[in-house]
Design a protein around this motif. Sequence first.
Motif, PDB file in Angstrom:
ATOM      1  N   ASN A  28      -8.204  -4.739   2.381  1.00  0.00           N
ATOM      2  CA  ASN A  28      -8.164  -3.961   3.621  1.00  0.00           C
ATOM      3  C   ASN A  28      -8.395  -4.850   4.834  1.00  0.00           C
ATOM      4  O   ASN A  28      -7.780  -4.664   5.884  1.00  0.00           O
ATOM      5  N   THR A  29      -9.277  -5.836   4.709  1.00  0.00           N
ATOM      6  CA  THR A  29      -9.519  -6.776   5.806  1.00  0.00           C
ATOM      7  C   THR A  29      -8.255  -7.572   6.115  1.00  0.00           C
ATOM      8  O   THR A  29      -7.888  -7.751   7.280  1.00  0.00           O
ATOM      9  N   LEU A  39     -13.395   5.117   8.441  1.00  0.00           N
ATOM     10  CA  LEU A  39     -13.077   3.687   8.405  1.00  0.00           C
ATOM     11  C   LEU A  39     -13.277   2.975   9.744  1.00  0.00           C
ATOM     12  O   LEU A  39     -13.027   1.779   9.844  1.00  0.00           O
ATOM     13  N   GLN A  94      -5.252  -6.567   5.621  1.00  0.00           N
ATOM     14  CA  GLN A  94      -4.329  -5.646   6.270  1.00  0.00           C
ATOM     15  C   GLN A  94      -4.675  -5.458   7.743  1.00  0.00           C
ATOM     16  O   GLN A  94      -3.778  -5.387   8.583  1.00  0.00           O
ATOM     17  N   VAL A  95      -5.964  -5.377   8.060  1.00  0.00           N
ATOM     18  CA  VAL A  95      -6.373  -5.237   9.465  1.00  0.00           C
ATOM     19  C   VAL A  95      -5.906  -6.450  10.263  1.00  0.00           C
ATOM     20  O   VAL A  95      -5.338  -6.331  11.344  1.00  0.00           O
ATOM     21  N   VAL A 155     -11.115  -4.330  -2.829  1.00  0.00           N
ATOM     22  CA  VAL A 155     -10.523  -3.350  -1.918  1.00  0.00           C
ATOM     23  C   VAL A 155     -10.852  -3.730  -0.480  1.00  0.00           C
ATOM     24  O   VAL A 155      -9.975  -3.754   0.389  1.00  0.00           O
ATOM     25  N   ASP A 156     -12.115  -4.045  -0.214  1.00  0.00           N
ATOM     26  CA  ASP A 156     -12.523  -4.427   1.142  1.00  0.00           C
ATOM     27  C   ASP A 156     -11.801  -5.689   1.599  1.00  0.00           C
ATOM     28  O   ASP A 156     -11.398  -5.793   2.759  1.00  0.00           O
ATOM     29  N   PRO A 191       0.854  -1.189   0.000  1.00  0.00           N
ATOM     30  CA  PRO A 191       0.000   0.000   0.000  1.00  0.00           C
ATOM     31  C   PRO A 191       0.893   1.243   0.000  1.00  0.00           C
ATOM     32  O   PRO A 191       1.804   1.352   0.815  1.00  0.00           O
ATOM     33  N   THR A 198     -13.161  -1.089  10.105  1.00  0.00           N
ATOM     34  CA  THR A 198     -12.077  -1.718  10.879  1.00  0.00           C
ATOM     35  C   THR A 198     -12.658  -2.630  11.949  1.00  0.00           C
ATOM     36  O   THR A 198     -12.174  -3.741  12.160  1.00  0.00           O
ATOM     37  N   MET A 203      -5.276   5.010  11.507  1.00  0.00           N
ATOM     38  CA  MET A 203      -6.162   5.627  10.533  1.00  0.00           C
ATOM     39  C   MET A 203      -6.457   7.051  10.976  1.00  0.00           C
ATOM     40  O   MET A 203      -6.391   7.364  12.163  1.00  0.00           O
ATOM     41  N   PRO A 214      -3.770   6.111   0.345  1.00  0.00           N
ATOM     42  CA  PRO A 214      -5.157   5.738   0.596  1.00  0.00           C
ATOM     43  C   PRO A 214      -5.866   5.130  -0.615  1.00  0.00           C
ATOM     44  O   PRO A 214      -6.785   4.347  -0.458  1.00  0.00           O
ATOM     45  N   LYS A 215      -5.446   5.471  -1.813  1.00  0.00           N
ATOM     46  CA  LYS A 215      -6.141   4.983  -3.009  1.00  0.00           C
ATOM     47  C   LYS A 215      -5.217   4.275  -3.983  1.00  0.00           C
ATOM     48  O   LYS A 215      -5.597   4.050  -5.133  1.00  0.00           O
TER      49      LYS A 215
END
Length: 80
Positions: free
Chosen positions: A52-53, A71, A55-56, A48-49, A25, A75, A65, A28-29
Motif C-alpha cells: 500500500n505504501t 486509511l 501504491q501511495v 500489505v502495508d 489491485p 496514507t 479512498m 480492497p482485499k
Amino acid sequence: MTIRTEGGTTTYGMAFGDAHTLILPIGPKHLLALGPENLMGTIPQVVVDRLNTVQVHAAERYVYMHPKSGLSEFTRQAAR
C-alpha cells in the motif's frame, strides 16, 4: 504496477522485463501478482502495508479512498 525488490528495497515503475512482479489491485482485499509460478495465498499485514505504501508513492498526484475507510492516517504516514 511493476515492482522489483532487492536488498530490502522496493522500487516500482520499471519495464516488465526488469520487474520481479506485476501487481494489479482488484479490490480492497484482493490483488493479482504475476510471477514465475501460480499460487494463491494470504499475505501478512506488514506486506500489505508495504504494498500500500508503494501504491501511495506511485500515485504521485492522486490517492482515492473512501472517506470512511479509516486509511487517512496510513496514507499520511506512507506519503512521508
